[in-house]
Design an enzyme around this catalytic site. Structure first.
Site, PDB file in Angstrom:
ATOM      1  N   HIS A  66       4.355 -12.878  -6.742  1.00  0.00           N
ATOM      2  CA  HIS A  66       5.645 -12.252  -7.132  1.00  0.00           C
ATOM      3  C   HIS A  66       5.630 -10.741  -6.874  1.00  0.00           C
ATOM      4  O   HIS A  66       6.342  -9.999  -7.546  1.00  0.00           O
ATOM      5  CB  HIS A  66       5.975 -12.508  -8.602  1.00  0.00           C
ATOM      6  CG  HIS A  66       5.791 -13.928  -9.034  1.00  0.00           C
ATOM      7  ND1 HIS A  66       6.807 -14.861  -8.967  1.00  0.00           N
ATOM      8  CD2 HIS A  66       4.700 -14.583  -9.509  1.00  0.00           C
ATOM      9  CE1 HIS A  66       6.345 -16.034  -9.409  1.00  0.00           C
ATOM     10  NE2 HIS A  66       5.060 -15.896  -9.726  1.00  0.00           N
ATOM     11  N   SER A  94      10.189  11.261  12.658  1.00  0.00           N
ATOM     12  CA  SER A  94      11.630  11.296  12.476  1.00  0.00           C
ATOM     13  C   SER A  94      12.162  12.542  13.171  1.00  0.00           C
ATOM     14  O   SER A  94      11.475  13.559  13.256  1.00  0.00           O
ATOM     15  CB  SER A  94      11.950  11.346  10.984  1.00  0.00           C
ATOM     16  OG  SER A  94      13.219  11.940  10.780  1.00  0.00           O
ATOM     17  N   LYS A 122       7.678  12.559   8.139  1.00  0.00           N
ATOM     18  CA  LYS A 122       7.671  11.108   8.330  1.00  0.00           C
ATOM     19  C   LYS A 122       6.643  10.603   9.353  1.00  0.00           C
ATOM     20  O   LYS A 122       6.390  11.219  10.364  1.00  0.00           O
ATOM     21  CB  LYS A 122       9.071  10.626   8.775  1.00  0.00           C
ATOM     22  CG  LYS A 122      10.128  10.761   7.712  1.00  0.00           C
ATOM     23  CD  LYS A 122       9.953   9.803   6.544  1.00  0.00           C
ATOM     24  CE  LYS A 122      10.410   8.416   6.852  1.00  0.00           C
ATOM     25  NZ  LYS A 122      11.839   8.181   6.843  1.00  0.00           N
ATOM     26  N   GLU A 126       8.084  -2.750  12.067  1.00  0.00           N
ATOM     27  CA  GLU A 126       9.494  -3.040  11.772  1.00  0.00           C
ATOM     28  C   GLU A 126      10.152  -3.793  12.924  1.00  0.00           C
ATOM     29  O   GLU A 126      10.940  -4.720  12.714  1.00  0.00           O
ATOM     30  CB  GLU A 126      10.252  -1.739  11.517  1.00  0.00           C
ATOM     31  CG  GLU A 126       9.823  -1.030  10.241  1.00  0.00           C
ATOM     32  CD  GLU A 126      10.405   0.375  10.179  1.00  0.00           C
ATOM     33  OE1 GLU A 126      11.600   0.512   9.906  1.00  0.00           O
ATOM     34  OE2 GLU A 126       9.658   1.332  10.418  1.00  0.00           O
TER      35      GLU A 126
END
Ligand code: ARG
Length: 457
Positions: free
Chosen positions: A156, A277, A283, A290
């Site tokens: 979970h 970024s 970043k 992704e």
């Protein structure tokens, strides 16, 4: 220009219709398989006395010439041709004259295209199997490296029990091993030859389908000619297999994305497999992971596109089936690209062992072990579970962990507690003692690594 099949009509197709109908811009990638298939066909025709031996030799030489000219770039695809099959036959006839026109005896583009796709995918499967193999080896190497690195195991997405990073990684090796098995399985069913089914009904010529099949490395022939030309199950099976593979890579990607976040800080990806970024200087984005996660949707889409295309198609060949190729090619290309990038990304991945250990120490993930301690001293598990739960609840109020509880306080819950409890709830002990087969103990992970390395050569 009039089509090769002009006759019943004048073969003058409207430009818009012709572009719409044409598949050469995507099926041209099957030129090697098409030429190989045609050479085997010519040899079969000669063996059966349907054409002369010299004619077959001329055809085969001509085909080989086209192959090497295409490979070298001397010959370019004519994008006005209807498809790769027509292009090669057209080119052959342009080079050889009359004899070129004999190649298409006792076959049809319907069995020809079915043959080409099977041969093309068969080759691609080999490449993909190799890519999965090398990815699995990278995973096992990482698992070996981190086989003693303790981290929280989750259910979970809540900290559950201590495991090792090596154990976690090996779970993915097992998934990929099943993908390898599924691909091999899929390859077996795919490796039946449709050639000789002709348009749909077979032929009146005395052909030898098995000779041609054997020459092309097939295990056998498709036994029903209607099925041979209308079956695309092998594309669906392959894309289903790809979908499961991509789902595995997507789950792995998701974890890498989570683990690289500041909230987790469990892993760091190499600069070479991350991006920055354009606006936020701090970043370091896990774009590769992704994209693999994102492209999973695309591969599912390819599967669903073809499933939907085939649904309700009457037998035998229908032009709808030309739509099979863009889906399956896209799935093949996507899977290959994802496997390559995933391997590179994983090679450069470094675990932040201190943070993993810290996270493992903070979530009462040894509460099960505390309960098991009492069970081993004679208490029934349910009672032990309850005591362990109450201790955790008290710790949360006091903002301490189980290791901080004094023995005197433990004894308030049960006089079974002794000094050895601290050793028992030590995270290393918790991991080391999970020696059940497939468990997280160091020796069990070693065994899993050995198992995988034996299966992957
Ligand atoms: N380009 C076609 C395809 O990909 C080849 C088969 C065409 N057959 C036909 N009878 N028109 O499906």
């Amino acid at each position: 220009m009039a089509k090769m099949w002009a006759g019943r009509t004048d073969g003058q197709v409207d430009k818009i219709a012709d572009d719409f109908n044409s598949s050469i811009h995507f099926d041209c990638r099957m030129f090697r398989q098409d030429i190989k298939g045609s050479s085997a066909h010519a040899a079969m025709l000669a063996k059966q006395g349907i054409i002369a031996e010299e004619e077959a030799d001329t055809l085969i030489n001509g085909l080989e010439g086209i192959l090497s000219d295409l490979e070298s770039g001397k010959l370019e695809f004519d994008m006005t041709a209807e498809d790769v099959h027509m292009f090669i036959e057209q080119e052959l006839t342009a080079r050889l004259g009359e004899v070129g026109k004999k190649l298409h005896t006792a076959r049809s583009r319907n069995d020809q295209v079915a043959l080409d796709i099977r041969m093309y995918l068969r080759d691609e499967i080999e490449e993909i199997l190799e890519k999965i193999n090398s990815l699995v080896l990278v995973i096992t190497d990482k698992a070996q490296e981190y086989k003693k690195t303790i981290m929280p195991g989750y259910t979970h997405l809540q900290r559950a029990q201590p495991i090792t990073f090596g154990h976690h990684l090996m779970a993915y090796a097992m998934m990929l091993l099943r993908d390898i098995d599924r691909l091999n399985d899929c390859k077996k069913r795919m490796n039946q030859s449709p050639i000789g089914a002709c348009a749909l009904a077979g032929t009146t010529y005395n052909t030898d389908r098995r000779f041609e099949a054997e020459k092309l490395g097939f295990d056998g022939i498709c036994e029903n000619s209607l099925d041979a030309v209308s079956d695309r199950d092998f594309c669906l099976e392959l894309m289903s297999t790809f979908s499961i593979l991509m789902m595995h890579l997507s789950r792995f990607s998701e974890e890498i994305i989570l683990w690289s976040s500041c909230e987790f800080k469990f892993v760091e990806l190499s600069d070479a497999f991350t991006t920055g970024s354009s606006i936020m200087p701090q970043k370091k984005n896990p774009d590769m992971a992704e994209l693999v996660r994102g492209k999973t949707g695309r591969v599912y889409g390819d599967l669903f596109a073809l499933l939907t295309t085939l649904k309700g198609l009457p037998l035998a060949y229908n032009k709808d089936m030309q739509e099979d190729k863009e889906s399956v090619f896209d799935a093949v290309d996507t899977v290959k690209a994802c496997l390559d990038v995933f391997k590179g990304m994983l090679e450069g991945l470094k675990a932040n062992e201190a943070n993993m250990k810290k996270a493992a120490g903070a979530g009462f993930i040894n509460a099960t072990d505390l309960a098991d301690y009492l069970v081993k001293k004679g208490l029934p598990f349910r009672s032990a579970y309850k005591i362990s739960g109450s201790i955790v609840a008290d710790c949360i109020v006091k903002n301490i962990v189980l290791e901080d509880v004094a023995l005197a306080d433990y004894k308030k819950y049960s006089d079974l507690f002794e000094n050895d409890v601290y050793k028992e709830i030590d995270l290393t002990t918790c991991v080391e003692k999970r020696i059940s087969e497939g468990g997280t103990s160091f020796q069990s992970v070693e065994k899993q690594i050995a198992f995988i390395r034996k299966r992957i050569k």
